[in-house]
Design a protein around this motif. Structure first.
Motif, PDB file in Angstrom:
ATOM      1  N   UNK A  17     -32.153  14.493   2.309  1.00  0.00           N
ATOM      2  CA  UNK A  17     -32.759  15.888   2.477  1.00  0.00           C
ATOM      3  C   UNK A  17     -33.313  16.386   1.365  1.00  0.00           C
ATOM      4  N   UNK A  18     -32.930  15.990   0.216  1.00  0.00           N
ATOM      5  CA  UNK A  18     -33.604  16.745  -1.005  1.00  0.00           C
ATOM      6  C   UNK A  18     -35.208  16.412  -1.033  1.00  0.00           C
ATOM      7  N   UNK A  19     -35.190  14.927  -0.761  1.00  0.00           N
ATOM      8  CA  UNK A  19     -36.688  14.697  -0.642  1.00  0.00           C
ATOM      9  C   UNK A  19     -37.559  15.469   0.352  1.00  0.00           C
ATOM     10  N   UNK A  20     -36.811  15.392   1.491  1.00  0.00           N
ATOM     11  CA  UNK A  20     -37.444  16.306   2.542  1.00  0.00           C
ATOM     12  C   UNK A  20     -37.848  17.497   1.987  1.00  0.00           C
ATOM     13  N   UNK A  21     -36.999  18.299   1.440  1.00  0.00           N
ATOM     14  CA  UNK A  21     -37.372  19.865   1.061  1.00  0.00           C
ATOM     15  C   UNK A  21     -38.124  19.668   0.034  1.00  0.00           C
ATOM     16  N   UNK A  22     -38.355  18.848  -1.152  1.00  0.00           N
ATOM     17  CA  UNK A  22     -39.488  18.712  -1.827  1.00  0.00           C
ATOM     18  C   UNK A  22     -40.845  18.579  -0.953  1.00  0.00           C
ATOM     19  N   UNK A  23     -40.821  17.638   0.108  1.00  0.00           N
ATOM     20  CA  UNK A  23     -42.042  17.506   0.712  1.00  0.00           C
ATOM     21  C   UNK A  23     -42.267  19.009   1.442  1.00  0.00           C
ATOM     22  N   UNK A  24     -41.400  19.504   1.951  1.00  0.00           N
ATOM     23  CA  UNK A  24     -41.596  20.701   2.701  1.00  0.00           C
ATOM     24  C   UNK A  24     -41.922  21.885   1.927  1.00  0.00           C
ATOM     25  N   UNK A  25     -41.574  21.760   0.379  1.00  0.00           N
ATOM     26  CA  UNK A  25     -42.008  22.657  -0.455  1.00  0.00           C
ATOM     27  C   UNK A  25     -43.509  22.579  -0.737  1.00  0.00           C
TER      28      UNK A  25
ATOM     29  N   UNK B  89     -30.551  27.019   2.746  1.00  0.00           N
ATOM     30  CA  UNK B  89     -30.875  27.747   1.490  1.00  0.00           C
ATOM     31  C   UNK B  89     -32.253  27.699   1.205  1.00  0.00           C
ATOM     32  N   UNK B  90     -32.798  26.638   1.452  1.00  0.00           N
ATOM     33  CA  UNK B  90     -34.213  26.323   1.238  1.00  0.00           C
ATOM     34  C   UNK B  90     -35.146  27.358   2.107  1.00  0.00           C
ATOM     35  N   UNK B  91     -34.763  27.364   3.016  1.00  0.00           N
ATOM     36  CA  UNK B  91     -35.523  28.260   4.335  1.00  0.00           C
ATOM     37  C   UNK B  91     -35.531  29.845   3.642  1.00  0.00           C
TER      38      UNK B  91
ATOM     39  N   UNK C  78     -45.402   8.662   8.616  1.00  0.00           N
ATOM     40  CA  UNK C  78     -45.371   8.518   6.948  1.00  0.00           C
ATOM     41  C   UNK C  78     -44.109   9.018   6.381  1.00  0.00           C
ATOM     42  N   UNK C  79     -43.773  10.302   6.671  1.00  0.00           N
ATOM     43  CA  UNK C  79     -42.654  11.072   6.201  1.00  0.00           C
ATOM     44  C   UNK C  79     -41.264  10.466   6.601  1.00  0.00           C
TER      45      UNK C  79
ATOM     46  N   UNK D 204     -43.019   4.242  -5.833  1.00  0.00           N
ATOM     47  CA  UNK D 204     -43.705   5.083  -5.911  1.00  0.00           C
ATOM     48  C   UNK D 204     -44.939   5.561  -4.872  1.00  0.00           C
ATOM     49  N   UNK D 205     -45.211   4.389  -3.986  1.00  0.00           N
ATOM     50  CA  UNK D 205     -46.186   4.616  -2.878  1.00  0.00           C
ATOM     51  C   UNK D 205     -45.384   5.625  -2.099  1.00  0.00           C
ATOM     52  N   UNK D 206     -43.984   5.442  -1.881  1.00  0.00           N
ATOM     53  CA  UNK D 206     -43.421   6.538  -0.820  1.00  0.00           C
ATOM     54  C   UNK D 206     -43.189   7.832  -1.483  1.00  0.00           C
ATOM     55  N   UNK D 207     -43.010   7.834  -2.757  1.00  0.00           N
ATOM     56  CA  UNK D 207     -43.067   9.061  -3.156  1.00  0.00           C
ATOM     57  C   UNK D 207     -44.430  10.033  -3.244  1.00  0.00           C
ATOM     58  N   UNK D 208     -45.637   9.104  -3.656  1.00  0.00           N
ATOM     59  CA  UNK D 208     -46.663   9.855  -3.262  1.00  0.00           C
ATOM     60  C   UNK D 208     -46.971  10.448  -1.926  1.00  0.00           C
ATOM     61  N   UNK D 209     -46.411   9.385  -1.008  1.00  0.00           N
ATOM     62  CA  UNK D 209     -46.683   9.911   0.391  1.00  0.00           C
ATOM     63  C   UNK D 209     -46.004  11.251   0.733  1.00  0.00           C
ATOM     64  N   UNK D 210     -44.618  11.283   0.463  1.00  0.00           N
ATOM     65  CA  UNK D 210     -43.740  12.324   0.759  1.00  0.00           C
ATOM     66  C   UNK D 210     -44.145  13.556   0.156  1.00  0.00           C
TER      67      UNK D 210
END
Ligand code: HEM
Ligand SMILES: [Cu+2]
Lengths: 227, 608
Positions: free
Chosen positions: A29-37, A211-213, B208-209, B241-247
């Motif tokens: 979830x944390x990584x997803x939120x970073x992505x969404x950010x 909270x993110x939203x 990819x996500x 690192x690849x995955x972080x770049x993609x995300x």
């Protein structure tokens, strides 16, 4: 790093356990939120660059100065309505915190109560947004149509409304997803799913998202209504 | 978090539910249906194979497209009647039409970059190797992992369908710059073809996500006991690192696409302004900027090239050390340089935009940041060469491809330094020099990394060996062919020959390259044919290849070789092994190799 962790008793990074002491779903979830950010960041930066590359822009205080059942001819009420919307959303974050807290205490009743309040808050926000969109639509605003002049009275490009509807729409879609998630959480709580698992961790993840939203709304609000 | 919750969370962390599941499977000779085993599989190894085979499908199709457009470039005056049979009205009179040419180039670029070298490469090897090499039963979320493949599959179906629509697939280049991508009236390919292109790419971003999130948390959370981060094989670091770049970079592309969809369908002006379009007239749009899309695109686009390259780098590091029978040289420097590359990848995107009217001062900052990438790149190259130095090298096909990768990375990296100077780029931008640069450093190099990976891990995937002799032929012809195809393009580019032209014969200055173009096209066709040889080897060996008789055919240290020859879902029978050392104890204390699962001896010195 290896040497320090090797000597301390808690070998967080040495494998066999989660270094952050969280289960995978929360980390995800944390990584997803970073992505969404980054998604929202890209939108807002696009908006900012376009706005600053354009000579004039409508004045938010004039555009957003109405509210439901406003008496005909009464003086404009700049940003009143959106302030109420924002307040509702922030309160719903507070109730979400209380729901998560009740989950920690394995207090099913509390979880149910505060989830319902959070869901109501989310629905109220969406309702307000629906009203505001309809109102603007009736004033002639939509994607590709902008009836509002620049603050200096010159004709404006359509990018004010283009960005407004796209970004608040995208945010509204997030709120809507959050409400759906919370409803699912509520149903699971009512059916004792979390009691059976022995923990309410899933509510925490839903809470992170909620909270993110809310946090994103603070930025959207600032960019469109205040600046 | 309360104590109970923490405890429960940890139980989840340490004993993923697949454990019971996996062991159960091993013991009871599970009954899996065809559907759950081969189609909607949640086993990371099967999902990896699904990515690989789908990627191979696209590689063949994308490669075939390049053969077709090279036909046009090499033989602009000849006619090939069979073309009309093959592609109908696009090849009328045995001649590829201009629209078809651009559609082919665009689809070739898109599918090779995204479907082959991103999904086909990361998708395959992240899935196969992450759980096996960190010591996990499966990915953190096998279900999301399955979804990740099926989103990719849907993206593939949509992209494929775009080839068959009346107006043809999108034809504005893989970078999809507006206005060609934003205005349906701009070209035939900008109509339905572009709609399908965006849908396919949006599905691809979701895939990819889903995959990337899984890879990240699996690596962080599910390492077996003793597998500290600094004991991870370099493959895993690279895939991380690849995955972080993609995300972090794909969402920006998604934002760009969303704005593009509004411009296409809802009359907005994010990327459009009052430009004049031939046959349409002046547009009513006002205030948008096509350059905005370029920023959003390249904010993904540059990290994307490293998303393609890093997995290859990781696998090459692993394969070089294993087959040189030497520890990888400078492990921490390798990790550090991967990290540096991942950070810098986000800070250089505007080097693709030096000639868009970018402020020269801003340009100079991007020059500096771009050239900084040369530092970690050089560190990696030196470390690979030093790993080979005085090694006891076994020239397996995988090893040859890994060495070939290093060679290609050096050749293509050096031309990157030319392009990274904004002053030189004024001359070189949008010429064949750029084509040569990125095909060598990204296209062919990552392809080589992928081949190296396939030759090396095929025994783990199928319990069989690939045929070595076919492998050697495949390697040498591809290696020589790739240089023969792309090296001359540098000269063409230096002479100012632009990329993305349909026919150069109208220009006096490019007449000198007629022969050279013909030569390149001929070699391209031969190299394509050689890949079919590889395909034959691959599918033949799955069924009829020499069977593995040992668990650890290459004498490797990493965990995947401690699993049974044909591991079931759950990978290890019984307990997951514990790890006591790094992955690179080759030729230590007189021993050829010491697997990671061997406890450190009493009189042994440890550095990891
Ligand atoms: C020292 C390292 C590198 C430098 C300084 C560098 C620099 C550049 C520059 C300045 C361009 C833009 C040229 C132009 O359009 O005028 C470019 C294009 C490109 N580079 Fe690199 N590069 C480097 C390494 C790489 C690597 C490692 C990859 C891939 C793995 C890569 C992939 C690409 C691609 C795909 C393009 C062209 C995209 C297009 O326009 O279609 N480069 N490079
Ligand atoms: Cu780049």
């Amino acid at each position: 790093m290896t040497t320090t962790t090797a000597t301390t008793p808690a070998k967080y990074w040495n494998g066999g356990k989660s270094p952050f002491n969280v289960e995978y779903g929360k980390l995800m979830m944390w990584y997803f939120l970073m992505s969404d950010a980054f998604t929202f960041g890209a939108f807002l930066i696009s908006y900012g660059t376009t706005r600053f590359a354009t000579t004039g822009w409508p004045n938010a205080n004039e555009v957003f100065s109405s509210y439901p059942f406003k008496p005909e001819g009464s003086s404009p009420a700049p940003l009143i309505f959106v302030s109420i919307m924002t307040f509702i959303l922030i309160i719903s974050s507070v109730t979400m915190v209380l729901a998560v807290h009740a989950g920690h205490n394995m207090d099913k009743k509390g979880v149910v109560k505060y989830l319902i309040l959070t869901i109501l808050g989310g629905l109220a926000f969406l309702g307000c947004q629906a009203w505001e969109w309809t109102h603007l639509f009736h004033e002639g605003a939509w994607w590709g149509r902008n009836p509002f002049p620049n603050s200096d009275g010159t004709i404006s490009t359509t990018n004010f409304t283009n960005f407004f509807f796209t970004i608040t729409g995208f945010h509204g879609f997030h709120v809507f997803s959050g409400v759906v998630i919370n409803v699912v959480m509520l149903i699971m709580a009512l059916f004792n799913k979390f009691e059976q698992r022995g923990h309410y961790l899933m509510i925490e993840k839903a809470g992170l998202y909620w909270h993110f939203v809310d946090l994103v709304w603070v930025f959207v609000f600032t960019c469109f209504y205040l600046i | 978090m309360s104590n109970e919750a923490t405890l429960h969370a940890n139980v989840d962390v340490m004993v993923p539910h697949e454990i019971h599941h996996g062991e159960h499977h091993e013991i009871h000779h599970h009954h899996e249906s065809f559907i759950s085993k081969y189609v909607f599989s949640q086993d990371h190894k099967m999902i990896g194979k699904q990515f690989l085979i789908t990627g191979m499908f696209w590689a063949v199709l994308g490669g075939l497209m390049s053969v077709l457009f090279r036909l046009q470039l090499g033989y602009p005056d000849s006619t090939f009647p069979w073309l009309e049979d093959l592609i109908g009205k696009w090849g009328k009179g045995g001649h590829i039409s201009a629209e078809a040419y651009y559609a082919l180039v665009t689809t070739h670029g898109t599918v090779l970059v995204f479907f082959v070298l991103t999904a086909g490469l990361s998708g395959t090897f992240a899935n196969l190797l992450i759980p096996l090499q960190v010591g996990a039963r499966d990915m953190a979320s096998p279900f999301m992992n399955m979804l990740s493949y099926w989103f990719f599959f849907m993206a593939s179906v949509v992209m494929l369908s775009s080839i068959f629509v009346e107006t043809g697939p999108f034809s504005g280049g893989w970078t999809a710059y507006p206005p060609l991508s934003a205005l349906g009236s701009a070209s035939p390919g900008s109509k339905t073809g572009m709609d399908l292109w965006i849908i396919a790419m949006a599905l691809f971003v979701v895939s990819s996500l889903l995959g990337g999130l899984n890879y990240i948390v699996t690596i962080l959370n599910m390492r077996t006991k003793g597998m500290s981060m600094t004991r991870l094989p370099l493959t895993i670091w690279a895939l991380f690192f690849t995955a972080v770049l993609g995300v972090l970079s794909f969402p920006v592309l998604l934002s760009g696409f969303i704005l593009l969809i509004f411009d296409r369908n809802f009359g907005t002006s994010f990327y459009l302004s009052d430009i004049y379009v031939n046959g349409v007239g002046a547009l009513p749009n006002e205030g948008g900027s096509a350059i905005l899309f370029q920023h959003l695109f390249w904010f993904l686009g540059h990290p994307e090239v490293y998303i393609i390259l890093l997995p290859a780098m990781g696998m090459v590091s692993e394969i070089l050390a294993t087959n040189a029978r030497k520890p990888i040289f400078g492990y921490m420097a390798m990790v550090g340089s991967l990290f540096a590359i991942a950070i810098l990848a986000f800070l250089v995107w505007a080097h693709h935009m030096f000639v868009t009217g970018l402020n020269p001062f801003l340009g100079s900052i991007f020059v500096l940041l771009t050239l900084l990438i040369a530092v970690p790149s050089a560190i990696k190259v030196f470390n690979w060469i030093t790993t080979l130095w005085r090694g006891n090298i076994r020239f397996t096909p995988a090893m040859l491809f890994a060495i070939g990768f290093v060679s290609l990375f050096i050749s293509g990296g050096l031309t990157g330094i030319w392009l990274g100077n904004s002053a030189l780029d004024i001359h070189l931008h949008d010429t064949y020099f750029v084509i040569a640069h990125f095909h060598i450093v990204m296209g062919v190099a990552s392809m080589f990394g992928m081949f190296a990976g396939i030759y090396h891990w095929f025994p783990k995937m199928y319990g069989k060996y690939l045929n070595n002799n076919l492998g050697y032929i495949h390697f040498w012809l591809t290696m020589i062919g790739a240089y023969l195809i792309f090296w001359p393009m540098h000269y063409e580019g230096l002479a100012g020959m632009p990329r993305r032209y349909y026919d150069y014969s109208a220009w006096e200055s490019f007449k000198q390259f007629v022969e050279l173009n013909r030569f390149i096209s001929t070699v391209a066709m031969i190299v394509f044919a050689v890949q079919l040889l590889f395909l034959f080897n691959f599918f033949y060996s799955i069924f009829k290849g020499r069977k593995l008789t040992t668990q650890n055919p290459w004498g490797s240290n990493t965990l995947e070789w401690t699993t049974p020859i044909n591991p079931g879902h759950g990978n290890w029978v019984g307990e997951i092994p514990e790890v006591y050392r790094w992955a690179y104890d080759y030729g230590k204390d007189g021993k050829d190799f010491i697997p990671q699962t061997t406890p450190v001896g009493a009189d042994e010195s440890t550095d990891h």
